[in-house]
Design an enzyme around this catalytic site. Structure first.
Site, PDB file in Angstrom:
ATOM      1  N   LYS A  15       0.831  -1.212   0.000  1.00 28.27           N
ATOM      2  CA  LYS A  15       0.000   0.000   0.000  1.00 28.27           C
ATOM      3  C   LYS A  15       0.856   1.249   0.000  1.00 28.27           C
ATOM      4  O   LYS A  15       2.042   1.246   0.353  1.00 28.27           O
ATOM      5  CB  LYS A  15      -0.948   0.006   1.204  1.00 28.27           C
ATOM      6  N   PRO A 107       8.766  -3.861  -1.096  1.00 31.58           N
ATOM      7  CA  PRO A 107      10.030  -3.530  -0.427  1.00 31.58           C
ATOM      8  C   PRO A 107      10.015  -3.851   1.064  1.00 31.58           C
ATOM      9  O   PRO A 107       9.019  -3.614   1.755  1.00 31.58           O
ATOM     10  CB  PRO A 107      10.165  -2.022  -0.668  1.00 31.58           C
ATOM     11  N   GLY A 114       4.596  -4.497   3.565  1.00 30.37           N
ATOM     12  CA  GLY A 114       4.850  -5.823   3.009  1.00 30.37           C
ATOM     13  C   GLY A 114       4.646  -6.939   4.006  1.00 30.37           C
ATOM     14  O   GLY A 114       4.038  -7.964   3.694  1.00 30.37           O
ATOM     15  N   ASP A 149      -2.147  -2.321   9.535  1.00 30.30           N
ATOM     16  CA  ASP A 149      -2.083  -2.494   8.083  1.00 30.30           C
ATOM     17  C   ASP A 149      -2.622  -3.846   7.621  1.00 30.30           C
ATOM     18  O   ASP A 149      -2.921  -4.016   6.430  1.00 30.30           O
ATOM     19  CB  ASP A 149      -0.640  -2.357   7.583  1.00 30.30           C
TER      20      ASP A 149
END
Length: 311
Positions: A15, A107, A114, A149
């Site tokens: 994101k 990344p 991630g 997240d």
């Protein structure tokens, strides 16, 4: 899932924080935030495979698009995907041993969630593998314990995150926006970036809003898919802190703007930088130009779908 299935592969997106406002530290040590999350077309991939006994194990490879180094990723219970599988196992009568194989494309320690995408993918993959039958909303409630997240990586799209990012409200944003990501060969510690932000504010005498809010103009521009309107509205309260910790990021931001990006922003705590472009063609051109400058650039679009079982 069909009977006898022994392996499930799931993709989940990274994101960009199109806007990120950060409040002061709370009593629990966290910061209140107001963020616009945008899932983009750079996906982590987790394959869950049945294993003997009841152990949950993990391997990681960097054979994704960016061929990311992955030696620093833990392969024990501190890995977020393993923690996700363990949480699901606690409430899944059909749980078994499982091996999780993660292909990194987002990344590492790059401000793009991630690890959270890995956790979301592990939840969905293990749910299917074990036949747990949880709905997406039920998995999202489990995911809250793994960090703000993770629920977003499950649902994808565009969303406003309040609280510590866990209070998610989907936002309408159907027209694709095109970006070029520039990655770094190092990561930044999110807690360290937040600490530096607090130091900067103390030094400068800044009194942030205890519960920041989102500028409605940002959501309007994203709803319209209008990159020109959105460009001047990109905002990240963490950016100054990230630049103090990694000054070279400032040069990359200037390089991207000079190469024709509409705007550039450090994503989350960094160090990944997202450059906004006007179209897919513009993104491809900018990706090429930044490549000639020796930067590792990759074009993506968003909104992208959330965690999904791959065919």
């Amino acid at each position: 899932m069909r009977a006898g299935t022994r392996s499930v592969r799931v993709r989940a997106p990274g994101k960009i924080n199109v806007s990120l406002k950060v409040g002061p530290p709370r009593e629990d040590g966290y910061h209140g935030i107001a963020s616009v999350f945008l899932a983009v077309s750079l996906y982590e991939e987790v394959t869950a495979t049945l294993a003997p006994g009841d152990a949950i194990t993990v391997t990681v490879n960097g054979q994704g698009t960016l061929n990311l180094p992955h030696d620093s990723i833990p392969l024990d219970r501190t890995n977020l995907a393993v923690r996700a599988a363990e949480l699901l196992a606690e409430v899944s009568p059909g749980r078994t041993g499982v091996h999780l194989d993660i292909t990194k494309r987002v990344p590492i320690s790059g401000g793009m969630g991630g690890g959270s995408a890995d956790a979301a993918a592990a939840l969905l993959a293990c749910d299917a593998l074990w036949g747990s039958g949880f709905s997406r909303d039920e998995l999202a409630k489990i995911a809250v314990d793994l960090g703000a997240d993770v629920p977003f990586a499950l649902v994808g799209g565009t969303a406003v995150g309040l609280g510590v990012g866990d209070q998610l409200t989907p936002a309408i944003s159907k027209t694709p926006l095109h970006w070029v990501l520039v990655t770094s060969d190092y990561g930044l510690s999110t807690p360290e970036v937040y600490r530096r932000l607090d130091e900067i504010r103390l030094r400068d005498g800044v009194e942030p809003d205890p519960q920041p809010q989102i500028d409605p103009a940002i959501l309007g521009a994203m709803r319209a898919g209008d990159a020109q309107r959105l460009a001047p509205l990109l905002h990240n309260d963490l950016q100054q802190a990230s630049l103090e910790l990694a000054p070279a990021l400032g040069d990359i931001l200037e390089t991207g703007k000079a190469a024709g990006a509409l705007a550039g922003i450090i994503s989350g705590s960094g160090p990944t930088i997202a450059f906004l472009t006007s179209s897919s063609g513009h993104a491809a051109e900018l990706e090429s130009l930044l490549g000639t400058e020796g930067l590792q650039a990759s074009s993506v679009r968003g909104p992208a779908h959330g965690a999904r079982i791959a065919a």
